[in-house]
Design a protein around this motif. Structure first.
Motif, PDB file in Angstrom:
ATOM      1  N   LYS A 139      -6.530   0.462  -6.647  1.00 46.29           N
ATOM      2  CA  LYS A 139      -6.021   1.264  -5.533  1.00 46.29           C
ATOM      3  C   LYS A 139      -6.185   2.773  -5.720  1.00 46.29           C
ATOM      4  O   LYS A 139      -6.229   3.513  -4.734  1.00 46.29           O
ATOM      5  CB  LYS A 139      -4.537   0.948  -5.314  1.00 46.29           C
ATOM      6  CG  LYS A 139      -4.266  -0.508  -4.954  1.00 46.29           C
ATOM      7  CD  LYS A 139      -4.885  -0.891  -3.631  1.00 46.29           C
ATOM      8  CE  LYS A 139      -4.706  -2.367  -3.299  1.00 46.29           C
ATOM      9  NZ  LYS A 139      -3.308  -2.782  -3.221  1.00 46.29           N
ATOM     10  N   ASP A 162      -5.509   9.515  -1.265  1.00 42.73           N
ATOM     11  CA  ASP A 162      -5.875  10.760  -0.599  1.00 42.73           C
ATOM     12  C   ASP A 162      -5.901  11.900  -1.620  1.00 42.73           C
ATOM     13  O   ASP A 162      -4.938  12.101  -2.362  1.00 42.73           O
ATOM     14  CB  ASP A 162      -4.848  11.067   0.494  1.00 42.73           C
ATOM     15  CG  ASP A 162      -5.305  12.184   1.420  1.00 42.73           C
ATOM     16  OD1 ASP A 162      -5.746  13.234   0.909  1.00 42.73           O
ATOM     17  OD2 ASP A 162      -5.201  12.026   2.652  1.00 42.73           O
ATOM     18  N   SER A 218      -8.900   5.143  -3.758  1.00 42.94           N
ATOM     19  CA  SER A 218      -8.727   5.441  -2.333  1.00 42.94           C
ATOM     20  C   SER A 218      -7.533   6.334  -2.040  1.00 42.94           C
ATOM     21  O   SER A 218      -7.243   6.629  -0.883  1.00 42.94           O
ATOM     22  CB  SER A 218      -8.586   4.136  -1.543  1.00 42.94           C
ATOM     23  OG  SER A 218      -7.449   3.405  -1.968  1.00 42.94           O
ATOM     24  N   GLU A 242       0.819  -1.203   0.000  1.00 43.52           N
ATOM     25  CA  GLU A 242       0.000   0.000   0.000  1.00 43.52           C
ATOM     26  C   GLU A 242       0.857   1.258   0.000  1.00 43.52           C
ATOM     27  O   GLU A 242       0.388   2.345  -0.339  1.00 43.52           O
ATOM     28  CB  GLU A 242      -0.910  -0.005   1.240  1.00 43.52           C
ATOM     29  CG  GLU A 242      -1.929  -1.138   1.273  1.00 43.52           C
ATOM     30  CD  GLU A 242      -2.969  -0.990   0.178  1.00 43.52           C
ATOM     31  OE1 GLU A 242      -3.234   0.144  -0.256  1.00 43.52           O
ATOM     32  OE2 GLU A 242      -3.512  -2.015  -0.255  1.00 43.52           O
TER      33      GLU A 242
END
Length: 474
Positions: free
Chosen positions: A124, A129, A127, A40
């Motif tokens: 991914k 920011d 999500s 991540e």
């Protein structure tokens, strides 16, 4: 372990490994991530996200994949031949003796590596920011990844038929994924491209076509997909939007088409390595232009009589040193100019990228789609589009006036305009002429079989998954 687990475990490991490995020249100017891109962590900073995008493009454009893949299409079509035929695995492929154990076959796992990277970005990026990357940028990266995923599945479906449709990064799902019917793969490809086109801008950076950054790159592939499916209206409409955008031009002079920065290029692959063999040139050039007479009779395909005889008198594409060059007594494709002996200074003076999509193909796609709808001559016709390509090559307007003669003229023009760009084998297949044309070639006739309309799954991949079902006939 079931029949797919070994294969997809290998693919997953390789994808992760390449994502965290350095050494490739990047498409975007962003630093390499310092952490593993498979975690991540990559989606926690802008530089590592851009490096992940680089990894997707590099996987898609790797010299090993596209250099060898494009050359393979010469071997299996009526574009390339070696005289005398070498007694080697390369000679076996060219002469129509195709078996799964041949180590020069193209493995489908090559195409799954960039697919995995695209899936990672698609999963991914939502999500991320918004203080790291705004919603518009995120959507554009996801759209680019959908293009890559669609492109890879489109190539695989047309080469192998039913292939596993991989749209997630879930190991538990992908390890057991069966082969998906071609119709479902095509539906997924169209869905990805339609969604991608909606989220990409209409502005084009004319100096850079080596990333997916605008709507027209996606529509260009969508036009091709619809052409292959026989969706003539959709193919015409998608090609028309690309053409009428005004963002691309048929460049003047055939020798300007394949130069870096060509306004005809819709999507290109840039260099994917460093050093003389990669900088400012394409891998396909040094795989197809022999540097010695030994190359010319071992694994470098000369153009066949079928290709050479398709050129008309006065065709500038055929002039020696333009798109065709005579070396060691044979004619070779010369769109990509540099072999392994080319000097760095020579290459730097006229750098090249591999062009995946270009405007001339859009005119030929639209011409064929229009001809299939009986729009043969006059305004907004097949003849109008075809003549633009012919006139640029120094040829007069077409004399075709019926649907049959126009389709034949378009096919011939696709040979002389798009030869050795990876189109011909698929053109013969989609028009149901593959067996007729290839089975009649003197160098293939003794071995050619109808089941060659699908490629075999390589024996190495079959060994990895011993229960995997081979394509019929192999």
């Amino acid at each position: 372990m079931n029949k797919y687990q070994n294969k997809y475990t290998v693919i997953f490991i390789l994808a992760v490994f390449i994502l965290i490995t350095q050494g490739c020249k990047k498409f975007l100017e962003a630093p390499l991530p310092i952490d593993q891109l498979a975690t991540e962590t990559v989606f926690k900073s802008r530089p590592t996200i851009l490096s992940a995008v680089n990894g997707m493009y590099n996987g898609m454009a790797s010299g090993a994949l596209h250099g060898n893949y494009i050359r393979f299409t010469y071997w299996i079509s009526d574009e390339g031949v070696i005289t005398p035929m070498p007694g080697s695995e390369v000679g076996d492929i060219i002469s129509g003796n195709i078996v799964p154990t041949n180590t020069n076959l193209i493995p489908w796992s090559w195409f799954y590596l960039p697919t995995y990277r695209a899936n990672e970005l698609i999963a991914k990026m939502p999500s991320v920011d918004p203080t790291i990357m705004n919603e518009t940028e995120k959507k554009q990266i996801i759209a680019a990844a959908k293009y890559v995923r669609a492109y890879e599945h489109f190539l695989m479906a047309n080469s192998w038929g039913d292939v596993p449709l991989i749209t997630s990064t879930s190991t538990s799902e992908n390890l057991t994924k069966p082969r998906t019917p071609v119709a479902q793969v095509y539906a997924a490809v169209i869905k990805d491209l339609t969604e991608a086109a909606a989220d990409l801008p209409t502005t084009v950076n004319a100096s850079n076509s080596i990333t997916i950054h605008n709507r027209y790159q996606v529509l260009a592939l969508l036009a091709k997909v619809h052409l292959y499916l026989g969706n003539w209206t959709n193919a015409e409409n998608a090609a028309s939007e690309v053409i009428s955008s005004g963002q691309y031009q048929l460049v003047t002079g055939v020798n300007n088409v394949f130069r870096r920065g060509s306004r005809e290029a819709i999507f290109s692959f840039g260099s994917t390595g460093t050093g003389l063999l990669f900088d400012n040139r394409t891998v396909i050039g040094w795989l197809t232009i022999p540097a010695s007479v030994g190359n010319a009779t071992t694994n470098y395909c000369a153009l066949t009589t079928n290709v050479i005889s398709s050129f008309e008198t006065g065709d500038q594409r055929r002039v020696n040193g333009n798109w065709v060059i005579n070396l060691f007594g044979f004619n070779f494709p010369n769109k990509y100019l540099y072999n392994t002996s080319a000097a760095a200074a020579t290459i730097a003076a006229a750098p090249q990228d591999f062009i995946v999509q270009r405007l001339a193909e859009m005119y030929l796609i639209r011409a064929e789609a229009r001809a299939q709808q009986s729009k043969i001559t006059g305004t907004n016709s097949a003849a109008e589009d075809l003549n633009l390509i012919r006139n640029r090559a120094g040829l007069p307007n077409t004399t075709a006036t019926t649907q049959a003669t126009m389709l034949a003229a378009i096919e011939k023009e696709r040979v002389t305009e798009l030869f050795c760009e990876g189109h011909r084998w698929y053109d013969l297949k989609r028009t149901n002429r593959l067996n007729t044309v290839l089975g009649a070639l003197p160098h293939k006739a003794a071995n050619y079989k109808p089941h060659y309309n699908l490629w075999p799954i390589t024996q190495s991949e079959m060994n990895t998954s011993p229960n995997l079902t081979q394509n019929p006939g192999y």
